[in-house]
Enzyme design. Structure first.
Site: not given
Ligand code: RIB
Length: 299
Positions: A243, A282
């Site tokens: 992400d 993080s």
């Molecule tokens: O990509 C990590 C995320 O995947 C976590 O924060 C969790 O909530 C899931 O959605």
């Protein structure tokens, strides 16, 4: 340029374990922390930290205060987040030594999106601005269709992958973020070169960003292919690293940077994220990413 990131907001119940529990096994954890997460929220926070103008769209439940507070603290505009009765989305996450994780999701409010509210959020944005989506909320097909007809550019991270995503009109997407596993699920190929070939052929209008773990990340569009090597880091917790990569990449792209530079910034941000605990917790500040790029440039 403004970005609407319409996506999930989760409370992440994160357990630290020696190894990820096997079927039928019970293991003790050495710690439990509750972090703000959700692929949507993590990507919004990464975008904001990278310096983008980001609005988060989505739903929380009655327990959603920490999620809204996380938006506020990191500069994510939360005017398109609605609170409804019931629980927010949540995740049970096991993180083992070495940073690998395993995640069980509960959709909660993330699965309660309604077309009227999506329309209200989309109407605020102008032609040429961006909509970013992941696959943790309901109604993706509607959002893609509507945003495309409103002239928005769409970035999609189809994670977690489900076959249904193939019916969502990927040809309307300008930028597709995938990891190797999703690349294989989408193309049925195991070699990155083959995945890229198929994706570029089936979706000629769609730029592809394929992350390959230790082998780096690739950008492929219009016959151009760039590889950015991965940085060597000691991983503590990989949750949210993808992400972080997505948010930093899109922030750099909408800031007019070259795809190669976008890859470098995104890879540096993700390298910092895996060296820390938690998902949104993080995600590094822009200054930390710049420092890493200055101190150890990509060769
Ligand atoms: O990509 C990590 C995320 O995947 C976590 O924060 C969790 O909530 C899931 O959605």
């Amino acid at each position: 340029m403004r970005i609407l990131n319409y996506g999930s907001l989760n409370l992440d119940y994160t357990y630290h374990v020696q190894h990820i529990v096997a079927p039928g096994e019970t293991v003790a954890s050495s710690g439990l922390e509750v972090f703000c997460g959700g692929k949507g929220l993590n990507q919004s926070i990464a975008l904001a930290k990278a310096g983008a103008s980001v609005f988060h769209g989505g739903m929380t439940g009655e327990d959603g205060d920490p999620l809204l507070e996380a938006c506020r603290r990191s500069g994510v505009d939360s005017r398109f987040i609605r609170r409804i009765e019931g629980r927010s989305g949540s995740a049970v996450i096991q993180v083992e030594r070495g940073g690998q994780n395993s995640i069980v999701l509960y959709g909660g409010a993330n699965q309660a999106n309604k077309p009227e509210f999506v329309d209200e959020a989309l109407a605020f944005f102008e032609e040429g601005e961006w909509l970013l989506l992941q696959n943790e909320v309901n109604g993706l097909d509607y959002m893609i269709e509507k945003a495309h007809s409103n002239g928005l550019k769409i970035a999609l991270n189809p994670s977690p992958f489900q076959e249904d995503i193939l019916k969502c009109g990927i040809e309307k997407v300008s930028l597709l973020f995938l990891n190797e596993v999703e690349g294989e699920q989408l193309t049925k190929k195991t070699e990155p070169e083959q995945m890229i070939k198929i994706l570029n052929r089936e979706y000629p209008e769609t730029a592809v960003v394929l992350t390959l773990g230790g082998a780096g990340a690739v950008y492929a569009a219009g016959g151009e292919v760039f590889l950015c090597p991965a940085r060597k880091v000691e991983a503590l917790d990989t949750t949210g690293a993808g992400d972080t990569f997505t948010g930093y990449f899109l922030a750099a792209l909408t800031d007019g940077k070259t795809p190669r530079r976008c890859l470098e910034e995104a890879a540096a941000a993700a390298a910092i994220a895996v060296s820390r605990l938690g998902a949104s917790a993080s995600i590094p500040e822009r200054s930390e990413v710049e420092k890493l790029l200055n101190d150890s440039p990509v060769r």
